[in-house]
Motif scaffolding. Structure first.
Motif, mmCIF file in Angstrom:
data_model
loop_
_atom_site.group_PDB
_atom_site.id
_atom_site.type_symbol
_atom_site.label_atom_id
_atom_site.label_comp_id
_atom_site.label_asym_id
_atom_site.label_seq_id
_atom_site.Cartn_x
_atom_site.Cartn_y
_atom_site.Cartn_z
ATOM 1 N N HIS A 205 0.830 -1.204 0.000
ATOM 2 C CA HIS A 205 0.000 0.000 0.000
ATOM 3 C C HIS A 205 0.870 1.262 0.000
ATOM 4 N N ASP B 297 3.046 1.362 -3.582
ATOM 5 C CA ASP B 297 2.309 1.583 -4.826
ATOM 6 C C ASP B 297 0.907 2.132 -4.540
ATOM 7 N N ASN C 184 -1.860 2.374 -7.502
ATOM 8 C CA ASN C 184 -2.409 1.181 -8.145
ATOM 9 C C ASN C 184 -2.949 0.142 -7.174
ATOM 10 N N PHE C 185 -2.482 0.166 -5.932
ATOM 11 C CA PHE C 185 -2.917 -0.842 -4.965
ATOM 12 C C PHE C 185 -4.365 -0.575 -4.572
ATOM 13 N N PRO C 186 -5.174 -1.634 -4.440
ATOM 14 C CA PRO C 186 -6.589 -1.432 -4.099
ATOM 15 C C PRO C 186 -6.783 -0.813 -2.711
ATOM 16 N N ALA D 178 -8.519 -6.923 -5.079
ATOM 17 C CA ALA D 178 -7.062 -7.010 -5.122
ATOM 18 C C ALA D 178 -6.550 -8.006 -6.159
ATOM 19 N N TYR E 92 -4.834 -6.716 -9.340
ATOM 20 C CA TYR E 92 -3.530 -6.117 -9.040
ATOM 21 C C TYR E 92 -2.457 -7.200 -8.957
ATOM 22 N N HIS F 39 0.754 -7.985 -11.294
ATOM 23 C CA HIS F 39 2.064 -8.023 -10.639
ATOM 24 C C HIS F 39 2.804 -9.315 -10.998
#
Length: 61
Positions: free
Chosen positions: A10, A13, A16-18, A34, A37, A41
């Motif tokens: 978190h 990023d 972009n991270f939920p 998630a 993501y 990744h």
């Protein structure tokens, strides 16, 4: 996945991270949000590391 790793991702990023929710002192994420993501990744990681690449299946049989 540990709450510590969620916190790291978190912070690393944030664009972009939920969305992260706080439960007590831990941070948690909704897996349904998630998953995309983490799939992206994993695809980036496989492009960097030939050991993680999946060989295409032979569809001619």
């Amino acid at each position: 996945m540990s709450h510590q790793r969620i916190s790291q991702l978190h912070l690393k990023d944030p664009d972009n991270f939920p969305e992260v929710q706080q439960v007590g002192r831990s941070k948690v994420i909704d897996w349904k949000k998630a998953r995309p993501y983490f799939v992206a990744h994993a695809q980036k990681a496989s492009a960097r590391d030939r050991r993680r690449r999946m060989e295409p299946e032979d569809k001619s049989e």
